[in-house]
Design a protein around this motif. Structure first.
Motif, PDB file in Angstrom:
ATOM      1  N   ALA A  77       0.856  -1.183   0.000  1.00 54.23           N
ATOM      2  CA  ALA A  77       0.000   0.000   0.000  1.00 54.23           C
ATOM      3  C   ALA A  77       0.887   1.226   0.000  1.00 54.23           C
ATOM      4  O   ALA A  77       1.960   1.232   0.615  1.00 54.23           O
ATOM      5  CB  ALA A  77      -0.905  -0.003   1.222  1.00 54.23           C
ATOM      6  N   ASN A 112      -1.880  -9.881   3.947  1.00 47.50           N
ATOM      7  CA  ASN A 112      -3.196  -9.844   3.308  1.00 47.50           C
ATOM      8  C   ASN A 112      -3.971 -11.140   3.563  1.00 47.50           C
ATOM      9  O   ASN A 112      -4.825 -11.515   2.773  1.00 47.50           O
ATOM     10  CB  ASN A 112      -3.035  -9.601   1.806  1.00 47.50           C
ATOM     11  CG  ASN A 112      -4.307  -9.039   1.193  1.00 47.50           C
ATOM     12  OD1 ASN A 112      -5.083  -8.398   1.871  1.00 47.50           O
ATOM     13  ND2 ASN A 112      -4.500  -9.284  -0.099  1.00 47.50           N
ATOM     14  N   ARG A 116     -10.081  -8.861   7.406  1.00 48.68           N
ATOM     15  CA  ARG A 116     -10.050  -7.416   7.647  1.00 48.68           C
ATOM     16  C   ARG A 116      -9.112  -6.721   6.662  1.00 48.68           C
ATOM     17  O   ARG A 116      -9.461  -5.709   6.048  1.00 48.68           O
ATOM     18  CB  ARG A 116      -9.602  -7.155   9.086  1.00 48.68           C
ATOM     19  CG  ARG A 116      -9.523  -5.690   9.448  1.00 48.68           C
ATOM     20  CD  ARG A 116      -9.065  -5.513  10.897  1.00 48.68           C
ATOM     21  NE  ARG A 116      -8.956  -4.113  11.255  1.00 48.68           N
ATOM     22  CZ  ARG A 116      -7.897  -3.355  11.018  1.00 48.68           C
ATOM     23  NH1 ARG A 116      -6.845  -3.878  10.402  1.00 48.68           N
ATOM     24  NH2 ARG A 116      -7.886  -2.081  11.362  1.00 48.68           N
ATOM     25  N   SER A 117      -7.904  -7.293   6.533  1.00 45.99           N
ATOM     26  CA  SER A 117      -6.936  -6.663   5.644  1.00 45.99           C
ATOM     27  C   SER A 117      -7.378  -6.757   4.187  1.00 45.99           C
ATOM     28  O   SER A 117      -7.141  -5.852   3.387  1.00 45.99           O
ATOM     29  CB  SER A 117      -5.549  -7.291   5.819  1.00 45.99           C
ATOM     30  OG  SER A 117      -5.585  -8.646   5.442  1.00 45.99           O
ATOM     31  N   GLN A 118      -8.042  -7.872   3.842  1.00 42.40           N
ATOM     32  CA  GLN A 118      -8.518  -8.016   2.457  1.00 42.40           C
ATOM     33  C   GLN A 118      -9.608  -6.975   2.142  1.00 42.40           C
ATOM     34  O   GLN A 118      -9.636  -6.392   1.069  1.00 42.40           O
ATOM     35  CB  GLN A 118      -9.042  -9.435   2.231  1.00 42.40           C
ATOM     36  CG  GLN A 118      -7.905 -10.441   2.070  1.00 42.40           C
ATOM     37  CD  GLN A 118      -8.377 -11.879   2.133  1.00 42.40           C
ATOM     38  OE1 GLN A 118      -9.563 -12.148   2.233  1.00 42.40           O
ATOM     39  NE2 GLN A 118      -7.437 -12.797   2.085  1.00 42.40           N
ATOM     40  N   LEU A 120     -10.029  -4.083   3.763  1.00 41.39           N
ATOM     41  CA  LEU A 120      -9.397  -2.758   3.750  1.00 41.39           C
ATOM     42  C   LEU A 120      -8.606  -2.539   2.461  1.00 41.39           C
ATOM     43  O   LEU A 120      -8.616  -1.449   1.884  1.00 41.39           O
ATOM     44  CB  LEU A 120      -8.473  -2.598   4.960  1.00 41.39           C
ATOM     45  CG  LEU A 120      -9.164  -2.373   6.302  1.00 41.39           C
ATOM     46  CD1 LEU A 120      -8.163  -2.463   7.436  1.00 41.39           C
ATOM     47  CD2 LEU A 120      -9.861  -1.011   6.315  1.00 41.39           C
ATOM     48  N   ASN A 121      -7.937  -3.589   2.015  1.00 48.32           N
ATOM     49  CA  ASN A 121      -7.172  -3.511   0.767  1.00 48.32           C
ATOM     50  C   ASN A 121      -8.098  -3.200  -0.402  1.00 48.32           C
ATOM     51  O   ASN A 121      -7.798  -2.357  -1.259  1.00 48.32           O
ATOM     52  CB  ASN A 121      -6.447  -4.838   0.532  1.00 48.32           C
ATOM     53  CG  ASN A 121      -5.516  -4.785  -0.662  1.00 48.32           C
ATOM     54  OD1 ASN A 121      -5.029  -3.721  -1.015  1.00 48.32           O
ATOM     55  ND2 ASN A 121      -5.290  -5.915  -1.281  1.00 48.32           N
ATOM     56  N   SER A 124      -9.296   0.397  -0.210  1.00 55.83           N
ATOM     57  CA  SER A 124      -8.264   1.420  -0.386  1.00 55.83           C
ATOM     58  C   SER A 124      -8.120   1.878  -1.831  1.00 55.83           C
ATOM     59  O   SER A 124      -7.624   2.971  -2.091  1.00 55.83           O
ATOM     60  CB  SER A 124      -6.916   0.911   0.132  1.00 55.83           C
ATOM     61  OG  SER A 124      -6.435  -0.116  -0.702  1.00 55.83           O
ATOM     62  N   ALA A 185      -8.464   3.821   4.848  1.00 58.93           N
ATOM     63  CA  ALA A 185      -8.310   2.378   4.675  1.00 58.93           C
ATOM     64  C   ALA A 185      -6.841   1.994   4.600  1.00 58.93           C
ATOM     65  O   ALA A 185      -6.406   1.008   5.213  1.00 58.93           O
ATOM     66  CB  ALA A 185      -9.045   1.932   3.405  1.00 58.93           C
ATOM     67  N   GLU A 188      -5.287   2.252   8.089  1.00 59.96           N
ATOM     68  CA  GLU A 188      -5.686   1.113   8.918  1.00 59.96           C
ATOM     69  C   GLU A 188      -5.007  -0.171   8.458  1.00 59.96           C
ATOM     70  O   GLU A 188      -4.694  -1.044   9.254  1.00 59.96           O
ATOM     71  CB  GLU A 188      -7.208   0.926   8.855  1.00 59.96           C
ATOM     72  CG  GLU A 188      -7.988   1.960   9.621  1.00 59.96           C
ATOM     73  CD  GLU A 188      -7.799   1.822  11.134  1.00 59.96           C
ATOM     74  OE1 GLU A 188      -7.542   0.701  11.611  1.00 59.96           O
ATOM     75  OE2 GLU A 188      -7.882   2.847  11.836  1.00 59.96           O
ATOM     76  N   LEU A 189      -4.777  -0.242   7.156  1.00 59.75           N
ATOM     77  CA  LEU A 189      -4.189  -1.451   6.565  1.00 59.75           C
ATOM     78  C   LEU A 189      -2.727  -1.627   6.963  1.00 59.75           C
ATOM     79  O   LEU A 189      -2.295  -2.731   7.303  1.00 59.75           O
ATOM     80  CB  LEU A 189      -4.310  -1.357   5.041  1.00 59.75           C
ATOM     81  CG  LEU A 189      -3.966  -2.579   4.208  1.00 59.75           C
ATOM     82  CD1 LEU A 189      -4.920  -3.714   4.514  1.00 59.75           C
ATOM     83  CD2 LEU A 189      -4.044  -2.221   2.732  1.00 59.75           C
TER      84      LEU A 189
END
Lengths: 239, 76
Positions: A77, A112, A116-118, A120-121, A124, A185, A188-189
């Motif tokens: 990111a 990833n 949650r990360s997926q 947010l990704n 983003s 996003a 947070e990521l």
């Protein structure tokens, strides 16, 4: 002067009455808008697949101009860090009279694997990508109604274009919000990977006046087209 | 100026160009030439498909056909 063939040809060209122009310009408008739309869709798909393609051009007096293409499938990111936090003794290394300030763009790798990360990704980048694709698609539809005798009546003053312009204006209006959410996003990521003291959550508001101004212009243009549609309805069938 | 209505709606302006042309022994093409209106537009008027008519067109029709606006059209 006004009867001169050159002036008549020019007036025909400007008013769109020149049949040669009509035949010539619609394939260009069609293919240019199609290529731009395809590029936007490809960019969105690459973002969704986390494939980052970059093309950098550098110049130095010694080595000249160089291009470098990089591709990465690792989830990264784009974030920003405070330059003073990143290099605490930078100020001491600088010559007297120079002050370090600002931020550095960095690419931060993140895990990833979690849902949650997926999510947010996805948030983003994809919403803004979809917004751009939608804007290009709507603009393409409007352009094609104005020029393509083979694909439409060549009349832009139709109700569909009024709605297209209103939707475009609304999309441009929400663009700053989507952009801000993208930054949230990203923050947070990457925050689990990097210390929050190091990271900056930066939102570039320099485009905000341009975006709001464009939305207003598009809303006004929609009203102009709406008036055009009403006038066209009035004139149709007038003998 | 008139506003055309659909067949289902009550009340409609009907043009009588056919009758006027027949009594005067004139063709639609000749009328179009003399009035200065295209044949297509005159056909629109004749077939009651016009949504509106200019006063200048109405005046020209009355002048060429030597009639009054009431002879050209009726409200039914």
């Amino acid at each position: 002067m006004s009867n001169s063939p050159a002036v008549r040809r020019f007036l025909d060209l400007v008013s769109g009455k020149n049949p040669a122009l009509k035949r010539f310009d619609w394939p260009i408008a069609y293919w240019v808008t199609t290529i731009v739309l395809v590029l936007a869709v490809v960019g969105t798909v690459l973002d969704a697949l986390d494939i980052n393609l970059t093309w950098n051009v550098t110049y130095s007096p010694e080595s000249g101009l160089h291009g470098a293409r990089t591709a990465s499938v690792k989830p990264v990111a784009d974030a920003t860090v405070d330059v003073k936090t990143l290099v605490p003794d930078l100020q001491q290394k600088l010559p007297q009279g120079m002050t370090a300030h600002g931020e550095l763009p960095v690419s931060v790798a993140f895990d990833n694997s979690t849902l949650r990360s997926q999510v947010l990704n996805f948030l983003s980048s994809i919403p803004m990508d979809l917004l751009v694709v939608a804007l290009i698609w709507l603009l393409r539809r409007i352009v094609l109604t104005t020029v393509s005798p083979g694909l439409s009546s060549g009349d832009p003053f139709i109700k569909a274009n009024v709605w297209r312009l209103r939707i475009m204006a609304s999309l441009v209006l929400v663009m700053p919000l989507v952009s801000f959410w993208s930054e949230v996003a990203v923050w947070e990521l990457v925050s689990p990977s990097v210390s929050k003291d190091l990271l900056w959550m930066s939102y570039d508001a320099s485009l905000l006046p341009l975006q709001l101004g464009s939305a207003v212009v598009l809303f006004i243009l929609a009203d102009v087209f709406s008036a055009g549609v009403r006038l066209r309805d009035d004139v149709e069938g007038l003998v | 100026m008139t506003r055309r209505k659909t067949q289902d709606e009550p009340g409609q302006i009907t043009f009588h160009l056919d009758e006027l042309l027949e009594t005067r022994g004139m063709t639609l093409t000749e009328l179009a030439d003399r009035v200065g209106v295209t044949l297509v537009n005159l056909s629109v008027l004749k077939n009651d498909r016009a949504k509106a008519i200019r006063f200048s067109t109405l005046e020209a029709l009355c002048e060429v056909l030597e009639c009054q606006p009431g002879d050209l059209m009726t409200y039914e």
